[in-house]
Design a protein around this motif. Sequence first.
Motif, PDB file in Angstrom:
ATOM      1  N   ASP A 166       0.844  -1.201   0.000  1.00 57.65           N
ATOM      2  CA  ASP A 166       0.000   0.000   0.000  1.00 57.65           C
ATOM      3  C   ASP A 166       0.878   1.249   0.000  1.00 57.65           C
ATOM      4  N   ARG A 209       1.281   3.011   3.365  1.00 56.14           N
ATOM      5  CA  ARG A 209       2.014   2.444   4.517  1.00 56.14           C
ATOM      6  C   ARG A 209       3.475   2.911   4.413  1.00 56.14           C
ATOM      7  N   ALA A 213      -3.947  -7.965   9.051  1.00 55.31           N
ATOM      8  CA  ALA A 213      -3.112  -8.120   7.851  1.00 55.31           C
ATOM      9  C   ALA A 213      -2.420  -6.820   7.493  1.00 55.31           C
ATOM     10  N   LYS A 262      -1.144   1.490   8.343  1.00 52.76           N
ATOM     11  CA  LYS A 262      -1.705   2.131   7.139  1.00 52.76           C
ATOM     12  C   LYS A 262      -2.338   3.452   7.573  1.00 52.76           C
TER      13      LYS A 262
HETATM   14  C1  LIG Z   1      -4.354  -4.480   2.071  1.00 48.68           C
HETATM   15  C2  LIG Z   1      -4.666  -3.954   3.447  1.00 48.68           C
HETATM   16  O1  LIG Z   1      -3.864  -2.851   3.728  1.00 48.68           O
HETATM   17  C3  LIG Z   1      -4.331  -5.009   4.470  1.00 48.68           C
HETATM   18  O2  LIG Z   1      -4.570  -4.564   5.724  1.00 48.68           O
HETATM   19  C4  LIG Z   1      -6.132  -3.572   3.550  1.00 48.68           C
HETATM   20  O3  LIG Z   1      -6.905  -4.670   3.358  1.00 48.68           O
HETATM   21  C5  LIG Z   1      -6.477  -2.410   2.641  1.00 48.68           C
HETATM   22  O4  LIG Z   1      -7.846  -2.102   2.589  1.00 48.68           O
HETATM   23  P1  LIG Z   1      -8.796  -1.549   3.762  1.00 48.68           P
HETATM   24  O5  LIG Z   1     -10.110  -1.352   3.109  1.00 48.68           O
HETATM   25  O6  LIG Z   1      -8.252  -0.269   4.277  1.00 48.68           O
HETATM   26  O7  LIG Z   1      -8.813  -2.592   4.812  1.00 48.68           O
END
Ligand SMILES: C[C@](O)(CO)[C@H](O)COP(=O)(O)O
Length: 394
Positions: free
Chosen positions: A106, A109, A161, A212
């Motif tokens: 991402d 991140r 995750a 994130k």
């Molecule tokens: C891919 C991810 O960052 C894993 O944690 C996540 O799923 C991204 O999407 P979200 O909609 O913010 O969960």
Amino acid sequence: MDIGIVIVAAGRGERAGSAEGPKQYRRIGGSAVIAHTLKAFLDWSKAGPIVVVIHPDDKLLFEEAVSGLATERVSTVTGGATRQQSVLAGLQAVAALDATHVMIHDGARPFVDRVLLDRIAARLEAGDEAVLPALPVTDTLKRGTQGRVIETISREELYAAQTPQSFRLATILEAHERAAAQSRVDFTDDCAIAEWAAVAVAIVEGSPDNVKLTVRRDITMADERLSAAALPDVRTGNGYDVHQLEPGDGVTLCGVFIPHDQRLKGHSDADVGLHALTDALLATCGAGDIGDHFPPSDPQWKGAPSKIFLARAAEIVRENGGTIMNADVSLIAEAPKIGPHRQTMRETMAEILGIATERCSVKATTNEQIGFVGRREGIAAIATATVVYSGRGS
Ligand SMILES: C[C@](O)(CO)[C@H](O)COP(=O)(O)O
Ligand SMILES: Nc1ccn([C@@H]2O[C@H](COP(=O)(O)OP(=O)(O)OP(=O)(O)O)[C@@H](O)[C@H]2O)c(=O)n1
């Protein structure tokens, strides 16, 4: 193994509030979020070609954001309306380059680090087809609706995750293309697609720092964190010591022998000035005190010159990433007179510490003939050390 990198950065960042523009172009610690993320991969020795997936409206924003970076091996491709579509575009682009494996990360991140990347790469090297960095969930989880709890969910076996989720390139590209062909468009991460395609996914320990940036507060906190990290890590330590006086022929203070009709009692040369300064230096890196390093019970320190203790403390400071900026000792003694010896003391301390004399200070005072110092029963010393540290976490 050639590891291509796909960084997805085509989202609109609705949850972070879109008024200031997409979150990946917001500035944290003086640079755009995406610049921090991209730099982490540019600095990682195992990274192959890098594809950044951007929104068609963001071309200028992207160019501006990464203008200070060496982007020769970075290409961009246009993303889609969902993260899943953006990843597929990135995978197709990286497949046309030299890569056997891929890390999908991402753009939002920015705190991914080399240690995590190495941990993931080791699993790919060991033959895993899909690797998920994740951390066990630590909060108690509730299911609820309309402001009311329905139930408590066990957090056993639950993980949060992270990215970069990493794969054998052909495996994840095939799974993504199959999902798209079957109109399976509801995956929020790439391991979910691997799971759907019956690919075994290995879990490696994620990094608590690898958050994130999702909501506005995440961006503010990231900025504060980087700004704090940019501040110099200045630490001060203090030390105090006393030794008893007895009849004798002189005292050693701050490394200088001064003839006198008394001497200081002690296991070593009883130099209270250097003892206090040794403690002050050790205190700047939480390394205990002089007694921990040179126990009075140890016969090897009997009569030892205290220069040894101070030199070791300075070495410990340096081993911990410290640079000694200042060393200040106050001697509290009724006699002998310190004034005539001050400059030699400063020079002696400077030589032991390996710093300039101007960074060393010796001051002296009497105790106005009161207390044990005033009765000439002992000499006391107080010291302050100032050290700047680098390369140590928070
Ligand atoms: C891919 C991810 O960052 C894993 O944690 C996540 O799923 C991204 O999407 P979200 O909609 O913010 O969960
Ligand atoms: N169509 C999309 C959607 C998301 N992403 C990227 O996927 C990552 C993780 O997604 P998320 O945090 O959900 O980002 P946004 O979709 O931008 O955020 P929001 O859901 O709040 O709008 C981000 O780096 C984002 O730019 C993408 O490349 N293309």
